[in-house]
Structure formats: C-alpha cells, structure tokens
Write a protein that holds these residues in place. Structure first.
Motif, short mmCIF file in Angstrom:
data_model
loop_
_atom_site.label_atom_id
_atom_site.label_comp_id
_atom_site.label_asym_id
_atom_site.label_seq_id
_atom_site.Cartn_x
_atom_site.Cartn_y
_atom_site.Cartn_z
N LYS A 109 51.28 43.66 62.56
CA LYS A 109 50.18 43.60 63.52
C LYS A 109 49.50 44.96 63.67
O LYS A 109 48.26 45.06 63.65
CB LYS A 109 50.70 43.13 64.89
CG LYS A 109 49.67 43.13 66.00
CD LYS A 109 50.22 42.52 67.27
CE LYS A 109 51.28 43.40 67.91
NZ LYS A 109 50.69 44.61 68.57
N ASP A 110 50.31 46.03 63.79
CA ASP A 110 49.77 47.36 64.09
C ASP A 110 49.15 48.06 62.88
O ASP A 110 48.20 48.83 63.04
CB ASP A 110 50.86 48.26 64.68
CG ASP A 110 51.32 47.79 66.05
OD1 ASP A 110 50.58 47.02 66.69
OD2 ASP A 110 52.43 48.18 66.47
N GLU B 252 45.54 44.15 62.87
CA GLU B 252 44.57 44.61 63.87
C GLU B 252 43.62 45.68 63.35
O GLU B 252 42.42 45.64 63.67
CB GLU B 252 45.31 45.06 65.14
CG GLU B 252 45.98 43.88 65.84
CD GLU B 252 46.39 44.17 67.26
OE1 GLU B 252 46.34 45.36 67.67
OE2 GLU B 252 46.76 43.21 67.97
N ILE C 197 40.97 43.70 61.34
CA ILE C 197 40.05 42.94 62.19
C ILE C 197 39.10 43.89 62.92
O ILE C 197 37.90 43.61 63.06
CB ILE C 197 40.84 42.07 63.19
CG1 ILE C 197 41.54 40.94 62.44
CG2 ILE C 197 39.92 41.51 64.27
CD1 ILE C 197 42.41 40.08 63.31
N ARG C 198 39.62 45.02 63.37
CA ARG C 198 38.76 45.99 64.06
C ARG C 198 37.65 46.48 63.13
O ARG C 198 36.49 46.59 63.53
CB ARG C 198 39.62 47.16 64.54
CG ARG C 198 38.85 48.19 65.36
CD ARG C 198 39.79 49.08 66.15
NE ARG C 198 40.79 49.73 65.31
CZ ARG C 198 42.09 49.45 65.34
NH1 ARG C 198 42.55 48.53 66.16
NH2 ARG C 198 42.94 50.09 64.57
N ALA D 232 38.61 37.20 66.30
CA ALA D 232 39.74 37.39 67.21
C ALA D 232 40.85 36.46 66.76
O ALA D 232 40.61 35.51 66.00
CB ALA D 232 39.33 37.09 68.65
N TYR D 233 42.08 36.72 67.20
CA TYR D 233 43.17 35.84 66.78
C TYR D 233 44.12 35.59 67.94
O TYR D 233 44.16 36.34 68.92
CB TYR D 233 43.93 36.44 65.59
CG TYR D 233 44.87 37.57 65.95
CD1 TYR D 233 46.21 37.32 66.21
CD2 TYR D 233 44.41 38.88 66.02
CE1 TYR D 233 47.08 38.36 66.55
CE2 TYR D 233 45.26 39.92 66.35
CZ TYR D 233 46.60 39.65 66.61
OH TYR D 233 47.44 40.67 66.95
#
Length: 311
Positions: free
Chosen positions: A194-195, A199, A202-203, A214-215
C-alpha cells in the motif's frame, strides 16, 4: 521553433490505442522501456505493413518526460525490449511473442528506428473494436512504472467507473510476484504494498492524468486483504498537447530547425532555405553530426556550419 511551440501545434488530444489482450498480458518493463514502448505505440497507424519501421526521437521523449536517458541506458532498454516476451492467451492457445523485433540507432540523428514482431503487430495495429485508448502525454509524465501500468488498466474501465482486482492478481500483474515461485515476492506485506506501490501510483495518476482514482477494500479473507475496488472518474484536464500525428517530414523539419538554432543559426530565411532543399538537409545533418563529434575543437559552430555548406 522552440520546444513549447512544437508542443502546442496540435489542437486535439492525441491518443495511443492499446489492444486489450496486450493490456492484460503480464510483463516487467523498466521506466525507460515503458517510455520507449509508449512512444512507439504513438507511431502506429491502421494499415501499417509488417515491414513498417517506427522512428522515435530521444529528444522528444526527454521533452515529454522531463527525464534524460543516456545512450547506454537506451541501448540496454531496447536490447531488453527485444528480449521481452509477452504471454497472450488466445482462443486456441498461449502465444509467446517478443514485443520488439529490432532497434537501430541512427547515427548522428538522436533517433531510434524500431520494428515490431510480426506476430504481435495484429494486436497493436488491427485495433478494430477491441482496444484501449489512453493519452500518451499522461503516461509519459508519470515516473512510476506501477502508475503507468495502472493508468492503462483504469483507462479500460473509465466508462464503467469502477473495477475490482484480487490483491494477488494485482501483485502478479505488477510483476511483484513470480508465478513460478523462483523469485522472492516484493512488498509482500499489505502495508508495504500500500505504502510503496499502490498509493504512490494512484497519487501520481491523480496529479498528472485525466482520471481521478480512489480505492476501497471490498473483501477480506480472515485478516488478509483479498479484493480491492477502484472507482474511476474522468475529469477535464488542461495539458500541453503533443504533435505526435504530424507527418514524419514535419517532425524531421522541427528537429532540424531546433538543432540549427542550438548552434546559433537563427536567420529564418536561411533555415527555410535549408528545410526546402533535400540536398541541403542532407548536408546540414552531416555537418551537425561532424560538429557533435568535434564540439571541443570547433569554437564557432554556427560559422563552421555556414562555411561548410557555403551559405
């Protein structure tokens, strides 16, 4: 013509079309390989023959991405692309095909001539109804290879507004997990994935593209995250428009004009005289190549150029 002027020539957004079967294929490409690949895709046109060559400009890639690749990096990247294998599930079996058949570096021109494997070309050229379109500028603006790949996926589903992935499937597609089990899994823990992958990608997509993503976690198995659902919205995105569909001669003229200005040839009449003559173009390119090789020895490149061409 300056680089910004070149980038504003077209008034319509240029899109690259990417066959869904290729989009679904699992592959591992570096950032520079993805940049070369997407630039090559922008050159594809319906009706291209199996012998069609695709020429990309290194300077154009650098202007679009804001990154610089040296000769060795590019050479290693294209060699890797020739060795990369797409695995594509077809109706009658599994096709393994190299994604590029050859690369030739055109001496003194800062350009690469590429050819596509014949078995792959039907998926890229004969697009028909089964394709994904996405804006090349958005993809090239992204520095994360995960962002590039995810953007392609999200572009497929933007009309529906949502898509769902199993986390393990997503790891596999992003080449974080080796299906054979030989290579160690990367970012195995959900928090790491995720980190460091999801993310940031997506950013970056939300910052530079025409999509807003978004998720949410939609299914768990015990304490493990099993499925993610992504919501996808299109937004009106004001961006620099790229002249990818200009004719090859126009691209060559723009590149030659830029190289002439780099050595101090600013006279518009003289530049047009060179561009309007096939013979002078050849002489100009040869002279510019000589200048690039002897840059340290030539104090006044513009004067040397005028003297050599006799103009």
């Amino acid at each position: 013509m300056g680089s910004m002027e070149q980038l504003e020539i077209k008034e319509t957004k240029i899109q690259v079309r990417h066959h869904n079967v290729i989009t679904n294929a699992r592959h591992e490409l570096s950032a520079v390989q993805l940049d070369i690949y997407f630039m090559m895709l922008s050159r594809l046109k319906p009706g291209d023959s199996k012998d069609t060559k695709y020429i990309i400009s290194v300077k154009e890639i650098e202007e679009l991405t804001g990154r610089q690749w040296n000769y060795q990096q590019l050479r290693e990247a294209t060699a890797g692309l020739i060795g990369k294998v797409f695995e594509i599930e077809e109706e009658d079996g599994l096709l393994q095909v190299a994604m590029m058949s050859s690369a030739k570096y055109l001496k003194g021109q800062g350009r690469i001539q590429l050819s596509i494997a014949e078995d792959l070309k039907p998926y890229l050229v004969d697009l028909k109804n089964n394709f994904t379109s996405f804006q090349l500028f958005c993809v090239l603006s992204m520095t994360s290879k995960y962002a590039k790949w995810l953007y392609v996926q999200f572009s497929r589903w933007k009309d529906l507004g949502a898509m769902t992935f199993e986390v393990e499937q997503l790891r596999y597609r992003l080449n974080l997990k080796d299906p054979s089990g030989k290579a160690p899994e990367q970012y195995k823990q959900w928090g790491q994935f995720k980190d460091y992958v999801l993310e940031p990608a997506i950013r970056q997509i939300n910052e530079v593209s025409d999509l807003r993503v978004a998720y949410a976690v939609t299914e768990k198995k015990g304490k493990s995250i099993h499925k993610l659902t992504f919501t996808i919205k299109m937004v009106s995105h004001v961006q620099t428009v790229i002249p990818f569909e200009s004719e090859e001669l126009d691209r060559e003229a723009a590149q030659l004009k830029g190289r002439l200005r780099d050595i101090g040839i600013l006279d518009t009449n003289l530049i047009n005289k060179i561009l309007n003559s096939t013979e002078l173009r050849k002489k100009a390119n040869k002279c510019l190549y000589d200048i690039s090789l002897r840059r340290k020895d030539i104090i006044n490149p513009g004067g040397y150029f005028r003297t050599t061409l006799g103009i």
